[in-house]
Design an enzyme around this catalytic site. Structure first.
Site, PDB file in Angstrom:
ATOM      1  CG  ASP A  24      -1.977  -1.257   1.317  1.00  0.00           C
ATOM      2  OD1 ASP A  24      -1.754  -1.897   0.301  1.00  0.00           O
ATOM      3  OD2 ASP A  24      -2.650  -1.389   2.188  1.00  0.00           O
ATOM      4  CE  LYS A 129      -3.578  -4.400   1.486  1.00  0.00           C
ATOM      5  NZ  LYS A 129      -4.113  -3.555   2.468  1.00  0.00           N
ATOM      6  CB  CYS A 162      -2.272  -2.616   5.736  1.00  0.00           C
ATOM      7  SG  CYS A 162      -3.778  -1.927   5.212  1.00  0.00           S
TER       8      CYS A 162
HETATM    9  N1  TIU Z   1      -2.437   0.343   4.331  1.00  0.00           N
HETATM   10  C1  TIU Z   1      -2.986   0.491   5.593  1.00  0.00           C
HETATM   11  O1  TIU Z   1      -2.184   0.348   6.569  1.00  0.00           O
HETATM   12  N2  TIU Z   1      -4.310   1.065   5.704  1.00  0.00           N
HETATM   13  C2  TIU Z   1      -4.733   1.924   6.624  1.00  0.00           C
HETATM   14  O2  TIU Z   1      -5.734   2.362   6.755  1.00  0.00           O
HETATM   15  N3  TIU Z   1      -3.817   2.159   7.813  1.00  0.00           N
HETATM   16  C3  TIU Z   1      -3.799   3.120   8.804  1.00  0.00           C
HETATM   17  O3  TIU Z   1      -2.971   3.329   9.557  1.00  0.00           O
HETATM   18  N4  TIU Z   1      -5.056   3.965   8.637  1.00  0.00           N
END
Ligand code: TIU
Length: 222
Positions: A24, A129, A162
């Protein structure tokens, strides 16, 4: 046996079976006006790891090893977005709302793209995802099985959300997991530190953690 210097003990490398999973590294988490900022976070922390994530990706490519990218995003009709996720917290903009970089966390929107410095190249798998874990509601497990991958090195954001969720999913599925400490970040420094500590506690209960230079040095010579 070739080993990567790691904690809590050396990681036994099987070079034919390892892949890098970059979680991500999207504009939505790293730039003002995106999802991370809408939750009230200081997104500047994420931009700081980009050079190390880039170095890690480059090292895997140069060693002829696989690089897999993930993107957290939802379908434009929001059919894969649970109401509970849309309503969580008190964000200034919700998932699917129009923001300065397009609709927040929606597939295909400019803000949802992977940061240009870290963009996938031809042949690299990109997993979209809807959840925090990259195995949930995706083909990641099939992709790894097809390619004979049994070991995963992790980078990306955020460490305790994530990245950690995906490492736990992978651990339960039998993958050996190694987190690159300099190539992951959280909006909360204390959560990054705690996530690293809990992953490698109890004899690597979830996985190993290692310095970027130790990973790069070992894969380049293995
Ligand atoms: N990719 C991921 O970690 N999504 C989140 O929403 N992370 C947060 O820390 N908010």
């Amino acid at each position: 046996m070739v080993e990567i210097k790691a904690q809590p003990f050396p990681f036994p490398l099987r070079k034919q079976e390892i892949a890098l999973v970059v979680i991500d590294m999207q504009r939505d988490f790293a730039e003002p006006g995106g999802f991370g900022a809408s939750l009230g976070n200081d997104v500047g922390r994420i931009a700081r790891i980009v050079p190390d994530v880039k170095r890690l990706i480059q090292g895997f490519r140069e060693a002829g090893l696989k690089v897999i990218h993930t993107m957290e995003c939802h379908r434009p009709d929001l059919s894969d977005l649970p109401v509970a996720k849309r309503n969580r917290g008190q964000p200034s903009l919700r998932i699917g709302d129009e923001g300065p970089m397009g609709r927040i966390l929606i597939a295909g929107e400019p803000g949802t793209a992977i940061l240009s410095e870290l963009a996938p190249i031809d042949g690299e798998v990109v997993i979209e995802k809807p959840g925090k874990g990259a195995f949930y509601a995706t083909v990641l497990g099939d992709v790894l099985k097809e390619r004979g991958i049994t070991q995963l090195v992790f980078a990306g954001v955020t460490t305790e959300v994530c990245v950690q969720t995906t490492m736990r999913e992978a651990n339960d599925r039998g993958y050996e997991c190694l987190l690159c400490e300099q190539a992951t970040e959280s909006y909360f420094p204390e959560f990054k530190e705690a996530a690293i500590a809990m992953i490698r506690a109890q004899g690597a209960i979830v996985g190993w953690t290692a310095d970027i230079d130790d990973i790069l040095e070992t894969i380049s010579h293995a």
